[in-house]
Design an enzyme around this catalytic site. Structure first.
Site, PDB file in Angstrom:
ATOM      1  N   ARG A 235      38.067  99.237  86.437  1.00  0.00           N
ATOM      2  CA  ARG A 235      39.147  99.454  87.434  1.00  0.00           C
ATOM      3  C   ARG A 235      39.912 100.594  87.111  1.00  0.00           C
ATOM      4  O   ARG A 235      40.260 100.579  85.802  1.00  0.00           O
ATOM      5  CB  ARG A 235      39.910  98.387  87.745  1.00  0.00           C
ATOM      6  CG  ARG A 235      39.214  97.327  88.611  1.00  0.00           C
ATOM      7  CD  ARG A 235      39.010  97.622  90.082  1.00  0.00           C
ATOM      8  NE  ARG A 235      38.605  96.473  90.576  1.00  0.00           N
ATOM      9  CZ  ARG A 235      37.074  96.245  90.766  1.00  0.00           C
ATOM     10  NH1 ARG A 235      36.309  97.074  90.175  1.00  0.00           N
ATOM     11  NH2 ARG A 235      36.663  95.264  91.354  1.00  0.00           N
ATOM     12  N   GLU A 264      41.777 107.148  93.323  1.00  0.00           N
ATOM     13  CA  GLU A 264      40.629 107.687  93.984  1.00  0.00           C
ATOM     14  C   GLU A 264      40.661 108.325  95.459  1.00  0.00           C
ATOM     15  O   GLU A 264      41.433 107.686  96.032  1.00  0.00           O
ATOM     16  CB  GLU A 264      39.492 106.905  93.980  1.00  0.00           C
ATOM     17  CG  GLU A 264      39.263 106.366  92.458  1.00  0.00           C
ATOM     18  CD  GLU A 264      38.152 105.335  92.125  1.00  0.00           C
ATOM     19  OE1 GLU A 264      37.298 105.074  93.333  1.00  0.00           O
ATOM     20  OE2 GLU A 264      37.896 104.994  91.081  1.00  0.00           O
ATOM     21  N   HIS A 282      32.807 107.345  90.783  1.00  0.00           N
ATOM     22  CA  HIS A 282      32.852 105.945  90.945  1.00  0.00           C
ATOM     23  C   HIS A 282      31.429 105.609  91.968  1.00  0.00           C
ATOM     24  O   HIS A 282      31.287 104.813  92.847  1.00  0.00           O
ATOM     25  CB  HIS A 282      33.799 105.422  92.021  1.00  0.00           C
ATOM     26  CG  HIS A 282      34.310 103.764  91.951  1.00  0.00           C
ATOM     27  ND1 HIS A 282      35.401 103.525  92.406  1.00  0.00           N
ATOM     28  CD2 HIS A 282      33.383 102.925  91.735  1.00  0.00           C
ATOM     29  CE1 HIS A 282      35.304 102.027  92.131  1.00  0.00           C
ATOM     30  NE2 HIS A 282      34.241 101.689  91.802  1.00  0.00           N
TER      31      HIS A 282
END
Length: 316
Positions: A235, A264, A282
């Site tokens: 994370r 993000e 990601h």
């Protein structure tokens, strides 16, 4: 003869097209993200929804949940629950399911890929060739991966899969986690700082959550050797991004490989500018095979819920 009313589900954010098609073939699907006025829509329709489908990066806000008085299920496409108030869902007895197990292999692959790309400067040297620099000078030296000390922060399913892969590189594997697993053949460190001091590479694989925010900060970067690399596939919130940038700029660590970030899709310009940092958007679980598995799990949980069957991927 009366016809049964189709079950209606609320889709918070887009998911895979094949999953959406499968849902629409079985249930009445309403897309909250397409509503011009979501609040007004839920004021009219909210009480009809017993199941919600969302993504791990989007979650579902408590104000939305408050407009769904009959809700019994939140099916998450992903494993992240940071964007869901689990205390609230427990109070209301709303089940939450995730796509646990489906992501493990791909995320572990990405961890090793980032480690190799960062240590061996694969992205930098790709640009070196493309930009014609090889015609003018020899490339620089990179760092060996085989035989090095690998510290894994978090020895869950993903941490174990990373360790399994690293063993093929004859790495000395060690870990820090919530608890020691005496069945594992790896060295255990009781805390992250002790692990950092003895690691050439530190891979962050601990599960996220509000309690994990900022766990990897300046104290960890100071404890790592100056030649160390940091890999994060867990994370973005686990790493104090400002401290990471400072450590890279000051030479406290040698580089980083990142698939996740604090805000993000916003990635700090300082990280983008560094040649010793490998960045990914990601996408650790973004393979066709894994996304299909995730889609199957979401559908299975929603179907089980409406059939009043046990939920195979519910979290506690």
């Amino acid at each position: 003869m009366t016809t049964a009313t189709p079950n209606e589900v609320l889709l918070i954010a887009p998911v895979m097209e094949n999953l959406q098609a499968r849902l629409e073939a079985t249930f009445v699907v309403h897309r909250l993200y397409e509503q011009a006025d979501p609040v007004a829509f839920l004021a009219v329709k909210g009480e009809t929804f017993r199941a919600v489908i969302t993504r791990g990066d989007i979650g579902v806000t408590t104000p939305v949940l408050e407009q769904l008085p009959q809700l019994g299920l939140i099916a998450v496409f992903g494993v992240g629950t940071d964007a869901i108030d689990l205390n609230y869902t427990r109070q209301r007895d709303i089940a939450v399911t995730i796509t646990s197990g489906a992501l493990t292999e791909d995320v572990a692959d990405m961890a090793l890929g980032l480690l190799l790309a960062t240590a061996r400067q694969l992205c930098f040297n790709d640009r070196f060739v493309r930009d014609g620099h090889w015609l003018q000078k020899a490339p620089g030296l990179s760092v060996q991966v085989s035989g090095k000390r690998l510290g894994i922060f978090g020895m869950g399913n993903i941490g174990r899969a990373i360790a399994q892969r690293a063993a093929g590189f004859n790495m000395r594997i060690q870990y820090a986690s919530h608890r020691q697993d005496t069945t594992l053949p790896y060295a255990y460190y009781p805390d992250l700082l002790a692990l950092a001091r003895e690691s050439d590479f530190l891979v962050i694989a601990i599960s996220g959550g509000k309690d994990s925010a900022g766990l990897v900060d300046k104290t960890v970067f100071d404890a790592l050797p100056a030649h160390a690399l940091v890999i994060n596939i867990a994370r973005g919130s686990i790493v104090n991004e400002k401290d990471l940038i400072a450590a890279l700029q000051n030479g406290d660590i040698a580089g980083a490989g990142l698939d996740v970030y604090a805000q993000e899709p916003q990635v700090p310009a300082e990280l983008i500018a560094m040649d010793n940092v490998v960045l990914q958007p990601h996408i650790a679980s973004a393979t066709q095979e894994t996304r299909q598995k995730m889609s199957d799990i979401v559908f299975t949980n929603v179907e089980a819920f409406f059939n009043q069957a046990p939920l195979p991927h519910a979290i506690e």
